[in-house]
Design a protein around this motif. Sequence first.
Motif, PDB file in Angstrom:
ATOM      1  N   ALA A 236      28.060  43.545  34.686  1.00 30.21           N
ATOM      2  CA  ALA A 236      29.309  43.005  35.473  1.00 30.21           C
ATOM      3  C   ALA A 236      28.825  41.633  36.123  1.00 30.21           C
ATOM      4  CB  ALA A 236      29.867  43.886  36.250  1.00 30.21           C
ATOM      5  N   LEU A 237      27.744  41.954  37.021  1.00 33.17           N
ATOM      6  CA  LEU A 237      26.967  40.946  37.641  1.00 33.17           C
ATOM      7  C   LEU A 237      26.642  39.623  36.642  1.00 33.17           C
ATOM      8  CD1 LEU A 237      24.874  43.208  40.202  1.00 33.17           C
ATOM      9  CD2 LEU A 237      26.752  41.627  40.704  1.00 33.17           C
ATOM     10  N   ALA A 238      26.058  39.848  35.745  1.00 38.83           N
ATOM     11  CA  ALA A 238      25.849  38.808  34.870  1.00 38.83           C
ATOM     12  C   ALA A 238      26.904  38.108  34.301  1.00 38.83           C
ATOM     13  CB  ALA A 238      25.019  39.347  33.490  1.00 38.83           C
ATOM     14  N   ARG A 239      28.311  38.631  34.081  1.00 40.43           N
ATOM     15  CA  ARG A 239      29.447  38.098  33.813  1.00 40.43           C
ATOM     16  C   ARG A 239      29.778  36.948  34.945  1.00 40.43           C
ATOM     17  NH1 ARG A 239      30.721  43.110  31.269  1.00 40.43           N
ATOM     18  NH2 ARG A 239      31.802  43.564  33.190  1.00 40.43           N
ATOM     19  N   LEU A 240      29.645  37.323  36.072  1.00 40.95           N
ATOM     20  CA  LEU A 240      29.939  36.624  37.324  1.00 40.95           C
ATOM     21  C   LEU A 240      28.809  35.632  37.516  1.00 40.95           C
ATOM     22  CD1 LEU A 240      30.901  39.361  39.681  1.00 40.95           C
ATOM     23  CD2 LEU A 240      32.459  37.541  38.593  1.00 40.95           C
ATOM     24  N   GLY A 241      27.875  35.392  36.558  1.00 40.87           N
ATOM     25  CA  GLY A 241      26.862  34.190  36.609  1.00 40.87           C
ATOM     26  C   GLY A 241      25.507  34.613  37.410  1.00 40.87           C
ATOM     27  N   ALA A 242      25.291  36.046  37.729  1.00 40.24           N
ATOM     28  CA  ALA A 242      24.108  36.161  38.261  1.00 40.24           C
ATOM     29  C   ALA A 242      22.965  36.037  37.412  1.00 40.24           C
ATOM     30  CB  ALA A 242      24.373  37.475  39.050  1.00 40.24           C
ATOM     31  N   GLN A 243      21.778  36.212  38.060  1.00 43.83           N
ATOM     32  CA  GLN A 243      20.605  36.253  37.290  1.00 43.83           C
ATOM     33  C   GLN A 243      19.988  37.612  37.619  1.00 43.83           C
ATOM     34  OE1 GLN A 243      18.432  34.156  35.348  1.00 43.83           O
ATOM     35  NE2 GLN A 243      17.486  35.903  35.144  1.00 43.83           N
ATOM     36  N   VAL A 244      20.150  38.418  36.460  1.00 45.76           N
ATOM     37  CA  VAL A 244      20.092  39.831  36.819  1.00 45.76           C
ATOM     38  C   VAL A 244      18.517  40.478  36.518  1.00 45.76           C
ATOM     39  CG1 VAL A 244      20.931  42.298  36.042  1.00 45.76           C
ATOM     40  CG2 VAL A 244      22.533  40.487  36.406  1.00 45.76           C
ATOM     41  N   VAL A 245      17.990  41.244  37.285  1.00 45.61           N
ATOM     42  CA  VAL A 245      16.794  41.996  37.065  1.00 45.61           C
ATOM     43  C   VAL A 245      16.994  43.245  36.834  1.00 45.61           C
ATOM     44  CG1 VAL A 245      14.422  42.258  37.915  1.00 45.61           C
ATOM     45  CG2 VAL A 245      15.512  40.153  38.527  1.00 45.61           C
ATOM     46  N   LEU A 246      16.625  43.712  35.467  1.00 44.77           N
ATOM     47  CA  LEU A 246      16.937  45.027  35.116  1.00 44.77           C
ATOM     48  C   LEU A 246      15.654  45.811  35.479  1.00 44.77           C
ATOM     49  CD1 LEU A 246      18.510  44.493  31.552  1.00 44.77           C
ATOM     50  CD2 LEU A 246      19.872  44.798  33.855  1.00 44.77           C
ATOM     51  N   VAL A 247      15.769  46.919  36.100  1.00 45.54           N
ATOM     52  CA  VAL A 247      14.674  47.898  36.408  1.00 45.54           C
ATOM     53  C   VAL A 247      14.911  49.189  35.687  1.00 45.54           C
ATOM     54  CG1 VAL A 247      13.356  49.071  38.003  1.00 45.54           C
ATOM     55  CG2 VAL A 247      14.181  46.925  38.624  1.00 45.54           C
ATOM     56  N   GLY A 248      14.051  49.800  34.978  1.00 47.72           N
ATOM     57  CA  GLY A 248      14.358  50.954  34.149  1.00 47.72           C
ATOM     58  C   GLY A 248      12.940  51.542  33.789  1.00 47.72           C
ATOM     59  N   ARG A 249      12.877  52.715  33.593  1.00 43.09           N
ATOM     60  CA  ARG A 249      11.515  53.386  33.142  1.00 43.09           C
ATOM     61  C   ARG A 249      11.320  53.488  31.826  1.00 43.09           C
ATOM     62  NH1 ARG A 249      12.012  59.903  34.247  1.00 43.09           N
ATOM     63  NH2 ARG A 249      13.872  60.170  33.232  1.00 43.09           N
ATOM     64  N   ASP A 250      12.181  53.471  30.683  1.00 39.80           N
ATOM     65  CA  ASP A 250      12.411  53.629  29.425  1.00 39.80           C
ATOM     66  C   ASP A 250      12.243  52.180  28.966  1.00 39.80           C
ATOM     67  OD1 ASP A 250      13.475  53.560  26.535  1.00 39.80           O
ATOM     68  OD2 ASP A 250      12.631  55.733  27.075  1.00 39.80           O
ATOM     69  N   ARG A 251      11.168  51.635  28.126  1.00 40.50           N
ATOM     70  CA  ARG A 251      11.328  50.226  27.695  1.00 40.50           C
ATOM     71  C   ARG A 251      12.148  49.974  26.406  1.00 40.50           C
ATOM     72  NH1 ARG A 251       7.769  46.269  28.396  1.00 40.50           N
ATOM     73  NH2 ARG A 251       6.511  47.490  29.695  1.00 40.50           N
ATOM     74  N   GLY A 252      12.168  51.170  25.636  1.00 42.01           N
ATOM     75  CA  GLY A 252      13.174  51.088  24.705  1.00 42.01           C
ATOM     76  C   GLY A 252      14.640  50.629  25.084  1.00 42.01           C
ATOM     77  N   ARG A 253      15.163  51.638  25.904  1.00 42.97           N
ATOM     78  CA  ARG A 253      16.648  51.263  26.667  1.00 42.97           C
ATOM     79  C   ARG A 253      16.571  49.836  27.345  1.00 42.97           C
ATOM     80  NH1 ARG A 253      16.287  56.655  27.984  1.00 42.97           N
ATOM     81  NH2 ARG A 253      16.232  56.529  30.122  1.00 42.97           N
ATOM     82  N   GLY A 254      15.635  49.487  28.077  1.00 41.95           N
ATOM     83  CA  GLY A 254      15.416  48.482  28.869  1.00 41.95           C
ATOM     84  C   GLY A 254      15.737  47.328  27.913  1.00 41.95           C
ATOM     85  N   ALA A 255      14.891  47.232  26.838  1.00 42.30           N
ATOM     86  CA  ALA A 255      15.021  46.016  25.797  1.00 42.30           C
ATOM     87  C   ALA A 255      16.476  45.904  25.244  1.00 42.30           C
ATOM     88  CB  ALA A 255      14.123  46.517  24.878  1.00 42.30           C
ATOM     89  N   ALA A 256      17.067  47.091  25.012  1.00 46.02           N
ATOM     90  CA  ALA A 256      18.528  47.322  24.368  1.00 46.02           C
ATOM     91  C   ALA A 256      19.327  46.683  25.453  1.00 46.02           C
ATOM     92  CB  ALA A 256      18.717  48.466  24.043  1.00 46.02           C
ATOM     93  N   ALA A 257      19.450  47.067  26.870  1.00 50.20           N
ATOM     94  CA  ALA A 257      20.037  46.368  27.659  1.00 50.20           C
ATOM     95  C   ALA A 257      19.899  44.932  27.975  1.00 50.20           C
ATOM     96  CB  ALA A 257      19.954  47.386  28.969  1.00 50.20           C
TER      97      ALA A 257
END
Length: 283
Positions: free
Chosen positions: A22-43
Amino acid sequence: MDGEVCVVTGATSGIGRATAAALARLGAQVVLVGRDRGRGAAAAAELAAAGASPRLEIADLASMEQVRALAGRLGMLGRIGVLVNNAGLMAGQRRVTADGFDEVFAVNHLAPFLLTSLLLGKLTTDPPARVITVTSGAHAAARLDLDDPQLEHGWESWRAYANSKLANILFTRELARRLKGTGVTANCAHPGMVRTRFGREARLPMRAGVMLARPFMLSPQRGAGTIVYLATSPEVAGATGGYYVKRQRREPARAACDDATARRLWQLSEELTGLTPARPAGT
């Protein structure tokens, strides 16, 4: 939100992923933080396919060392306009982290406390900025004893979770007090009952209850609504120290309004995370 840097923890699934999208759709530069690299790459790939340019950070927030390393990397960003402390868990049994902490207490409270504390310099140097911490209505069932905050003497899955959610609100309350006049606000949000992977490690009765309730739960996108509102809306630009449900400021449980407990929890959290030396016993 064009170009605004928004950091979202627990962003690789569920509410966090929906918030980041949702933030990305509003034009934000989003930093995704997660512990699983596979799910992170997919997101990240999903956001990129929609035209965004997300940044992915991998960190296990159960480790205070990794939280510190993450804060160091985030500190290299030009500025941070929004920090969303969303990552959380409910466990079916007590697990102790490498730091010696109860995992639920570490991930749900100590990690956002430490990450936010380490980024305060970045946040306050170039205001305005907003800190949003995701809590839960479960805080009303908490029985938080700061002499045994990690339930070493009688751990229960639901109590551990509820206590950590109360700690989120107390942390937000004290953070807002400390940030007064800086241009940085701190609020927390209860997203409601949402259909996510959350609770998959809980004990069988809880998992069964979640499965039965799934048809009546909110989608992750709807659950993210209050978080996105707090991150973006001009209506709450100066609001701070609040507990929000369905985009409305609500009064939390009485225990969440105790300023003395909030200050004591802050001091204890500083000691546990190493931000200040531990006091000698009896002082």
